[in-house]
Motif scaffolding. Structure first.
Motif, PDB file in Angstrom:
ATOM      1  N   TRP A   1      40.431  30.608  47.905  1.00 42.23           N
ATOM      2  CA  TRP A   1      41.293  30.092  49.043  1.00 42.23           C
ATOM      3  C   TRP A   1      41.885  28.760  48.930  1.00 42.23           C
ATOM      4  CZ3 TRP A   1      44.369  31.982  52.587  1.00 42.23           C
ATOM      5  CH2 TRP A   1      44.604  30.931  53.693  1.00 42.23           C
ATOM      6  N   GLN A   2      43.129  28.391  48.916  1.00 43.28           N
ATOM      7  CA  GLN A   2      43.847  27.011  48.851  1.00 43.28           C
ATOM      8  C   GLN A   2      44.702  26.759  50.264  1.00 43.28           C
ATOM      9  OE1 GLN A   2      44.577  25.699  44.575  1.00 43.28           O
ATOM     10  NE2 GLN A   2      44.238  27.968  44.510  1.00 43.28           N
TER      11      GLN A   2
ATOM     12  N   THR B   1      38.141  37.760  41.153  1.00 40.94           N
ATOM     13  CA  THR B   1      37.635  36.521  42.092  1.00 40.94           C
ATOM     14  C   THR B   1      38.932  35.677  42.473  1.00 40.94           C
ATOM     15  OG1 THR B   1      35.437  36.447  41.357  1.00 40.94           O
ATOM     16  CG2 THR B   1      36.204  34.492  42.459  1.00 40.94           C
ATOM     17  N   PHE B   2      39.171  35.340  43.702  1.00 43.44           N
ATOM     18  CA  PHE B   2      40.299  34.493  44.086  1.00 43.44           C
ATOM     19  C   PHE B   2      39.622  33.072  44.595  1.00 43.44           C
ATOM     20  CE2 PHE B   2      42.138  38.577  43.341  1.00 43.44           C
ATOM     21  CZ  PHE B   2      43.188  38.180  42.856  1.00 43.44           C
TER      22      PHE B   2
ATOM     23  N   TYR C   1      45.379  30.759  38.789  1.00 41.23           N
ATOM     24  CA  TYR C   1      46.156  32.089  39.373  1.00 41.23           C
ATOM     25  C   TYR C   1      46.257  32.563  40.850  1.00 41.23           C
ATOM     26  CZ  TYR C   1      41.619  34.855  38.876  1.00 41.23           C
ATOM     27  OH  TYR C   1      40.454  35.451  39.109  1.00 41.23           O
ATOM     28  N   SER C   2      45.246  31.834  41.594  1.00 40.54           N
ATOM     29  CA  SER C   2      45.346  32.164  42.973  1.00 40.54           C
ATOM     30  C   SER C   2      46.408  31.193  43.589  1.00 40.54           C
ATOM     31  CB  SER C   2      43.938  31.514  43.622  1.00 40.54           C
ATOM     32  OG  SER C   2      42.865  32.421  43.086  1.00 40.54           O
TER      33      SER C   2
ATOM     34  N   ALA D   1      40.772  30.789  38.205  1.00 43.81           N
ATOM     35  CA  ALA D   1      40.733  31.409  39.513  1.00 43.81           C
ATOM     36  C   ALA D   1      41.463  30.549  40.381  1.00 43.81           C
ATOM     37  CB  ALA D   1      39.366  31.871  40.016  1.00 43.81           C
ATOM     38  N   ARG D   2      41.292  29.287  40.416  1.00 44.03           N
ATOM     39  CA  ARG D   2      42.122  28.343  41.116  1.00 44.03           C
ATOM     40  C   ARG D   2      43.685  28.309  40.688  1.00 44.03           C
ATOM     41  NH1 ARG D   2      43.654  22.637  40.822  1.00 44.03           N
ATOM     42  NH2 ARG D   2      42.746  22.543  38.731  1.00 44.03           N
TER      43      ARG D   2
ATOM     44  N   LEU E   1      48.279  34.338  49.845  1.00 40.66           N
ATOM     45  CA  LEU E   1      47.144  34.875  48.780  1.00 40.66           C
ATOM     46  C   LEU E   1      46.739  36.031  49.365  1.00 40.66           C
ATOM     47  CD1 LEU E   1      45.576  34.482  46.438  1.00 40.66           C
ATOM     48  CD2 LEU E   1      43.628  33.262  47.918  1.00 40.66           C
TER      49      LEU E   1
ATOM     50  N   TYR F   1      48.584  42.517  43.778  1.00 40.45           N
ATOM     51  CA  TYR F   1      47.796  42.496  42.625  1.00 40.45           C
ATOM     52  C   TYR F   1      47.225  43.917  42.468  1.00 40.45           C
ATOM     53  CZ  TYR F   1      43.745  42.202  39.387  1.00 40.45           C
ATOM     54  OH  TYR F   1      42.909  42.445  38.755  1.00 40.45           O
TER      55      TYR F   1
ATOM     56  N   MET G   1      46.840  39.152  46.832  1.00 42.72           N
ATOM     57  CA  MET G   1      45.769  40.191  46.323  1.00 42.72           C
ATOM     58  C   MET G   1      45.742  41.699  46.491  1.00 42.72           C
ATOM     59  SD  MET G   1      42.869  37.490  48.118  1.00 42.72           S
ATOM     60  CE  MET G   1      41.546  38.602  47.678  1.00 42.72           C
TER      61      MET G   1
ATOM     62  N   LEU H   1      36.725  36.597  47.701  1.00 44.80           N
ATOM     63  CA  LEU H   1      37.659  35.297  47.772  1.00 44.80           C
ATOM     64  C   LEU H   1      36.574  34.197  48.237  1.00 44.80           C
ATOM     65  CD1 LEU H   1      40.188  34.054  48.601  1.00 44.80           C
ATOM     66  CD2 LEU H   1      39.893  34.908  51.041  1.00 44.80           C
TER      67      LEU H   1
END
Length: 257
Positions: free
Chosen positions: A60-61, A57-58, A102-103, A99-100, A66, A73, A70, A36
């Motif tokens: 954080w937003q 890899t994710f 799909y996160s 990653a941005r 999330l 997933y 995860m 993350l």
């Protein structure tokens, strides 16, 4: 259906994620390790070649959902083969290498899946029935390359509820600006009625998508996540059943059985 999972931030004290993932792999090689990143800037500093034991890899937003996404997933990835074969559970395939993005997508998609699954339950079902139906919700499968997406589609083709695909993502080890277009063509050639949603930062791809019967959303739209939710409700069977004429005009709709 039991699974284990390790979620790691980029740095753990004096130990970087590369060393941590290698040590975790030596101890428990079958346990997924997810990374993350705090933001996209931090993500850019990471070299995937130095993280061979990080499964995904994710980024954080600010959306607390999330963390749950995860976990789900990993759960879906490990349970999908058994659940599709034993119970015919449906799947939704997301092909997206950013990653941005799909996160941001996965928390929304999982929240919508849970919300729609709950809405289909009557008040008469007991706690055990409710739990079983929640476990039978459609599985979300994430792919970041053409080959990975095609493999998932071929493996679960009979149980694919719909596909959400980017336009540009890696194929044959290189980023291919036509990969998504070819992926959509392949699916629509084999099954013209299969719901496919194409996403792109280039609005000119809208004409191509509509020309072959696929949906389209602009990735730079301020209403992006809302448009994804609307597509799920309209085309993936989560909203009311709508009776339409051949020209697409709505006749009436059924909210429940």
């Amino acid at each position: 259906h039991r699974f284990d999972l390790v979620i790691s931030m980029r740095r753990l004290g004096d130990m970087d994620i590369g060393r941590f993932s290698r040590k975790a792999y030596r101890i428990v090689p079958d346990v997924p390790v997810l990374l993350l990143a705090y933001n996209t800037r931090e993500l850019e500093l990471l070299d995937p070649a130095k993280l061979p034991h990080v499964d995904r890899t994710f980024v954080w937003q600010g959306d607390h959902r999330l963390f749950l996404a995860m976990i789900k997933y990993v759960e879906d990835r490990q349970n999908v083969d058994y659940d599709t074969e034993a119970a015919g559970v449906q799947t939704i395939i997301l092909v997206e290498d950013s990653a941005r993005f799909y996160s941001a997508y996965l928390p929304l998609l999982y929240a919508e899946l849970v919300r729609q699954t709950q809405s289909l339950m009557s008040d008469s079902v007991n706690t055990m029935q409710r739990l079983i139906r929640m476990r039978a919700r459609p599985k979300m499968l994430l792919a970041t390359t053409f080959e990975e997406g095609l493999q998932l589609y071929r493996r679960h083709q009979e149980h694919v509820l719909g596909v959400i695909v980017d336009v540009a993502f890696p194929r044959d080890g290189k980023r291919d600006m036509q990969a998504g277009l070819d992926f959509v063509r392949l699916i629509k050639k084999e099954d013209p009625e299969r719901p496919v949603l194409m996403q792109s930062s280039d609005a000119s791809n809208r004409e191509f998508a509509h020309g072959i019967g696929a949906g389209f959303i602009h990735k730079l739209s301020p209403k992006l996540l809302g448009e994804v939710r609307d597509y799920m409700r309209t085309h993936l069977g989560f909203g009311p059943f709508i009776f339409r004429l051949p020209d697409g005009n709505e006749v009436t709709r059924a909210e429940d059985l």
